[in-house]
Design an enzyme around this catalytic site. Structure first.
Site, short mmCIF file in Angstrom:
data_model
loop_
_atom_site.label_atom_id
_atom_site.label_comp_id
_atom_site.label_asym_id
_atom_site.label_seq_id
_atom_site.Cartn_x
_atom_site.Cartn_y
_atom_site.Cartn_z
N TYR A 57 0.38 -29.49 -20.86
CA TYR A 57 0.89 -30.36 -21.92
C TYR A 57 0.35 -31.76 -21.71
O TYR A 57 0.62 -32.41 -20.70
CB TYR A 57 2.42 -30.40 -21.91
N SER A 153 6.76 -17.06 -18.73
CA SER A 153 6.79 -17.29 -20.16
C SER A 153 5.90 -16.22 -20.78
O SER A 153 4.76 -16.03 -20.35
CB SER A 153 6.25 -18.69 -20.50
#
Length: 328
Positions: A57, A153
């Site tokens: 990110y 995830s």
């Protein structure tokens, strides 16, 4: 704020947590440290104690901001980050213990924390879930004190089911929202049996479920909602939950008819998720403090009645299910 147990981590985490893909700037815009700090502090001020980030990110700037704010606070804030998406090309062969260990150590340096509360494999290729040596690495990192817990995830229900076969997997982060309901069938039951925490990600279908978009909405060319609708850069399920945008707008308009007095559907969409007790927490993203407050206003709403929930589910059954149910 209400809190729920995050599986066998035994962390008590806020039902509404915070995802930081957009923290410090909207998708496609440059990172702003001041904005990131304001947003993160606003969330913590309201009782959010679980923050999810990733090394990719904003090329690590999100992790740096999260670490900076967490270190400045006296509250116990649980930090989850992810590793693996830096591998390029993002293929099974690139997943090697030494590579992943370096990513974890780099994340620790950026966060400047003593340990990572939860490290998560970041949507690895399906083949990775069949490689015990990858999961064994994180037992070693835990013994070294670099991490406290391992999670994953995932893109697909099948990947989540395979991941929880490994006893050291404590959480699964999975796309779950009103327009992506398949995880609530088999996966939730199996995760609950193994005391695996469920983190609901993409809970607003990339903003589609806010009800704020229309046929005239324009997205920045660097925004994945512009360039990834067909999966050009990564799994298209990450963008609008894999739903055709125009079809999604039709379904959202039906939701608006169901709640004619509501101008912002986001809190209702989040409350729909919280109706599932198997879910430990939701990680809606936010690029402004207003988004944080919108998400947290979910907790102030009267509970959805069974008739409204049934009507919401009928919209999914009629418009969305046939498009997404079999894919993820």
């Amino acid at each position: 704020m209400n809190y729920r147990k995050l599986g066998k981590t035994n962390f008590e985490v806020s039902e509404i947590a915070l995802g930081t893909w957009q923290v410090g700037g909207k998708w496609g815009s440059s990172f702003n440290n001041e904005s990131a700090d304001e947003l993160l502090n606003a969330a913590i001020d309201k009782g959010v104690n679980f923050i999810d980030t990733a090394d990719v990110y904003e090329n690590g700037l999100s992790e740096t901001a999260v670490g900076r704010v967490v270190r400045s606070r006296s509250e116990r804030i649980y930090v989850a980050t992810k590793c693996g998406r830096q591998i390029n090309p993002h293929v099974n062969e690139g997943y090697q213990p030494k590579v992943l260990q370096k990513y974890v150590e780099d994340s620790l340096k950026r966060l400047q924390l003593d340990t990572i509360d939860l490290i998560q494999l970041h949507c690895p290729p399906t083949e990775v879930y069949y490689r015990p040596e990858i999961f064994e690495l994180f037992d070693k990192l835990k013994k070294e004190g670099k991490i406290q817990n391992l999670g994953v995830s995932v893109e697909k229900v099948e990947e989540g089911l395979k991941a929880i076969e490994f006893p050291n997997v404590t959480t699964v982060q999975i796309i779950f929202n009103l327009f992506r309901q398949r995880p609530s069938e088999l996966f939730f039951k199996e995760a609950q049996k193994k005391d695996v925490g469920i983190i609901a990600r993409v809970p607003l279908a990339s903003g589609l479920l806010t009800g704020k978009f229309s046929e005239k909405s324009i997205f920045d060319s660097k925004d994945h909602r512009f360039f990834n609708r067909e999966g050009a850069s990564f799994d298209k399920g990450e963008t609008f939950s894999g739903i055709n945008y125009e079809l999604g707008l039709i379904a959202v308009n039906e939701l608006k008819k169901l709640f004619p007095e509501v101008t912002n559907l986001a809190p209702l969409a989040l409350q729909w998720i919280l109706n599932f007790k198997e879910v430990s927490c939701i990680i809606p993203g936010a690029s402004t403090e207003g988004h944080v407050m919108s998400n947290l206003s979910t907790l102030d709403l009267p509970l959805l009645n069974p008739e409204k929930i049934a009507a919401m589910n009928e919209i999914y059954e009629h418009y969305i299910k046939k498009e997404v149910q079999h894919l993820w």
